[in-house]
Design an enzyme around this catalytic site. Sequence first.
Site, PDB file in Angstrom:
ATOM      1  N   ALA A  75      35.486  38.685  34.854  1.00 51.13           N
ATOM      2  CA  ALA A  75      34.392  39.661  34.878  1.00 51.13           C
ATOM      3  C   ALA A  75      33.174  39.070  35.582  1.00 51.13           C
ATOM      4  O   ALA A  75      32.992  37.848  35.640  1.00 51.13           O
ATOM      5  CB  ALA A  75      34.045  40.079  33.453  1.00 51.13           C
ATOM      6  N   SER A  76      32.318  39.938  36.108  1.00 48.30           N
ATOM      7  CA  SER A  76      31.178  39.488  36.914  1.00 48.30           C
ATOM      8  C   SER A  76      30.184  38.649  36.120  1.00 48.30           C
ATOM      9  O   SER A  76      29.451  37.848  36.701  1.00 48.30           O
ATOM     10  CB  SER A  76      30.472  40.704  37.513  1.00 48.30           C
ATOM     11  OG  SER A  76      30.007  41.577  36.493  1.00 48.30           O
ATOM     12  N   ARG A  77      30.163  38.785  34.807  1.00 47.99           N
ATOM     13  CA  ARG A  77      29.213  38.003  34.006  1.00 47.99           C
ATOM     14  C   ARG A  77      29.629  36.538  33.877  1.00 47.99           C
ATOM     15  O   ARG A  77      28.835  35.703  33.446  1.00 47.99           O
ATOM     16  CB  ARG A  77      29.052  38.630  32.625  1.00 47.99           C
ATOM     17  CG  ARG A  77      30.333  38.698  31.808  1.00 47.99           C
ATOM     18  CD  ARG A  77      30.105  39.421  30.488  1.00 47.99           C
ATOM     19  NE  ARG A  77      31.334  39.554  29.702  1.00 47.99           N
ATOM     20  CZ  ARG A  77      32.205  40.537  29.842  1.00 47.99           C
ATOM     21  NH1 ARG A  77      32.002  41.470  30.755  1.00 47.99           N
ATOM     22  NH2 ARG A  77      33.287  40.604  29.089  1.00 47.99           N
ATOM     23  N   TYR A  78      30.883  36.232  34.246  1.00 50.16           N
ATOM     24  CA  TYR A  78      31.365  34.857  34.113  1.00 50.16           C
ATOM     25  C   TYR A  78      31.346  34.079  35.428  1.00 50.16           C
ATOM     26  O   TYR A  78      31.555  32.872  35.423  1.00 50.16           O
ATOM     27  CB  TYR A  78      32.808  34.852  33.582  1.00 50.16           C
ATOM     28  CG  TYR A  78      32.956  35.482  32.215  1.00 50.16           C
ATOM     29  CD1 TYR A  78      32.265  34.983  31.116  1.00 50.16           C
ATOM     30  CD2 TYR A  78      33.780  36.584  32.033  1.00 50.16           C
ATOM     31  CE1 TYR A  78      32.399  35.569  29.863  1.00 50.16           C
ATOM     32  CE2 TYR A  78      33.925  37.185  30.785  1.00 50.16           C
ATOM     33  CZ  TYR A  78      33.229  36.661  29.711  1.00 50.16           C
ATOM     34  OH  TYR A  78      33.363  37.242  28.481  1.00 50.16           O
ATOM     35  N   THR A  79      31.155  34.739  36.533  1.00 52.41           N
ATOM     36  CA  THR A  79      31.264  34.074  37.834  1.00 52.41           C
ATOM     37  C   THR A  79      29.905  33.991  38.519  1.00 52.41           C
ATOM     38  O   THR A  79      28.989  34.755  38.210  1.00 52.41           O
ATOM     39  CB  THR A  79      32.244  34.829  38.746  1.00 52.41           C
ATOM     40  OG1 THR A  79      31.786  36.169  38.921  1.00 52.41           O
ATOM     41  CG2 THR A  79      33.639  34.854  38.150  1.00 52.41           C
TER      42      THR A  79
END
Length: 737
Positions: free
Chosen positions: A128-132
Amino acid sequence: MAKKKTTTKKEYHDNFIQEQRITDTLELNYMPYAMSVIVSRAIPEIDGFKPSHRKLLYTMYLMGLLKGDRTKSANVVGQTMKLNPHGDSAIYETMVRLTKDNEALLVPFVDSEGNFGKYYSREMAYAASRYTEVKLESICQEIFADIDKDTVSFIDNYDGSMKEPALLPTTFPNILANPNLGIAVGMASSICSFNLAELCEATAQYIKDDTVDLCEVLSAPDFSTGGELIYSRKDLEQIYKTGRGSVKLRAKYRYDKKDNCIEVYEIPYTTNIEAIVDKIIALVKAGKIKDITDVRDESDRNGLKITIDLKRGTNVELLMHKLFAMTPLSDSFSCNFNVLIHGKPMTLGVGEILKHWTDFRMDSIRRQLAFDIQKKSEKYHLLEGLSKILMDIDKAIAIIRGTEEEKMVVPNLMAGFEIDEVQAEYIAEIKLRNINKEYILKRIAELDALEKEIKGLHETLRSDAKIKNIICKQLRNVAKKYGKPRKTEIIHEDDVTVLSKEDFIEDYPVTFFLTKENYFKKISQASLRMAGEQKLKEEDSIVQTVEATNNTELLFFTDRCQVYKTRLSEFGDSKASVLGDYLPAKLGMDEGESVVYMVLPGDYSGHLLFFFENGKAARVEMKAYATVSNRRKLTGAYSDKSRLVAILPLAEDRELTLLSTEPRALIFHTSLLLPKATRSTQGVAVMTLKPKYQLQRVCTPEESGIVNLPRYRARSIPGTGALLRPEDRGEEQLTLL
């Protein structure tokens, strides 16, 4: 009280339903949608980007991500929605494709940290975008080169709250540096990628001489997943010229002798790990490949790896040829170079794309030069005004000190030194500490340098040759700074061993049987030795028994003057205890059609003899039944003017005996029959028959049971033959050979 008006059904129909021509509906409703998809979504423009890519990268540029640390992907996605209102998931998916970790692009634009999945795997999904985290790769300096110098036009975003570039001023032909796939309405785009260093050098040479042979300077496409490209000069010339065609790709592998396994470590760009593994498993389960014991995906952070465990004694090279032919380990990239040029979709060859990109880049540089000329001219104008107060600084100070109102400072300076308002404003804003001769002399010394620079810029602006030299210099700088070795190895097609499907068929001795009721059995030698009596339907019998190998080709002639072509390998191994395959169903024959004879054509040498009830015979060359394509059914296999009595393969000429229902016998030599190239020929008369009699049987003299052979021999045809004597009657059994 007024009476309330009621609406009739007809009035309702007239008010709410109107007839409209379908052409008007398509033009008003469908065409805007189609053009929106073509222009605003699916087809790339000359800078190599679709709108979604351009909006994302420009947002990251505005966020200062060309330098500095990475930021969370979710942050970029949120900011991009100011330009691209299509939802966060679509924006993030676009970003994933642009990252170096996903490996979809040959020249990635986004430096990434975290799990962005892999382009070559469906199961290795991105986080997910919150992890990268992301930032722009350094090569993006070439994507946004001088964008702040009016090199490209800017347009309003979707709500008019901010501006965005219509194109990005790429200093290299990005349209060919990265693969680009898109499906629009009624059209699609499929652009392969080329090695950056090779592309920049080829473009520079093309700019210098547009007649250069692009196949010589631009070797072949290059893909991020590596693999091998089967080089075909003819195919590449077609792609380079028309923008359409395909290139053949295949995987790279190595053989681990210690563990007796094959390791595939690079695959074609057009496939993925799961598709390859699934296909191999399906082939093993179907029994088409028997040398593989296991196949698994062992890809990890170190890269792609498909491991194939083998049986002992496996011929690795032959097995890989089978896998290349039967699985996506060998595939083709179909090219369709559809590009938007000034808002219009055009299918262009490589040379035409480079020409349009060069025109675009030249226009960008002209705009940059015009911008620089304007800025330097403005500075020159200011310094020119400053030079006028050089000889009398005290006068300037006196004017300023003697001016009672601040708003009159600029007008008084203009009057005192004969300068314009812009120059006077500049002088008035000079700091007190800078009102000294040294500062002013340094500024004025810049006048000569500025004048030379402006003159040089004007000369460059007026010279296409100088602008092209700038482009070529930039291209070679890009190649030197960002160029990398090819990932896809080039192998010439002459060096590639191509095996036919027949080469992959396991060949072993078999015996096969054809019955009168059209049942067919193929039995291996080992199974036949252990077999008991052949199982047949009641009143059925075996009419042909042949020993051959599993790769033998067969011709089945039917009573409808048709022939069906197949191979023994198409039939599964059978046993004596089963009925076998029913040929009309297996071969897809017409209703009521039946096999009358089976022929093994071999290399299609020799002839076939057809004998008919009317006493005629046709000698047809076997090669008349050979086909270039894989046709399974041939019509007009023989003449339908009279009922067929017998079909005999003829490798070399010999004597044959014809027996009629009278009964008469005729022995003739087949050399008297001339061969025909036409399959449906009616043949020539061999045995002259009385009206109420027919030809009944054809066999060799030895099989006829005739004792006195000379009595029945004919020196020429046609002949009536001789009545059979009692001692020459032999067995009365009538069979077809």
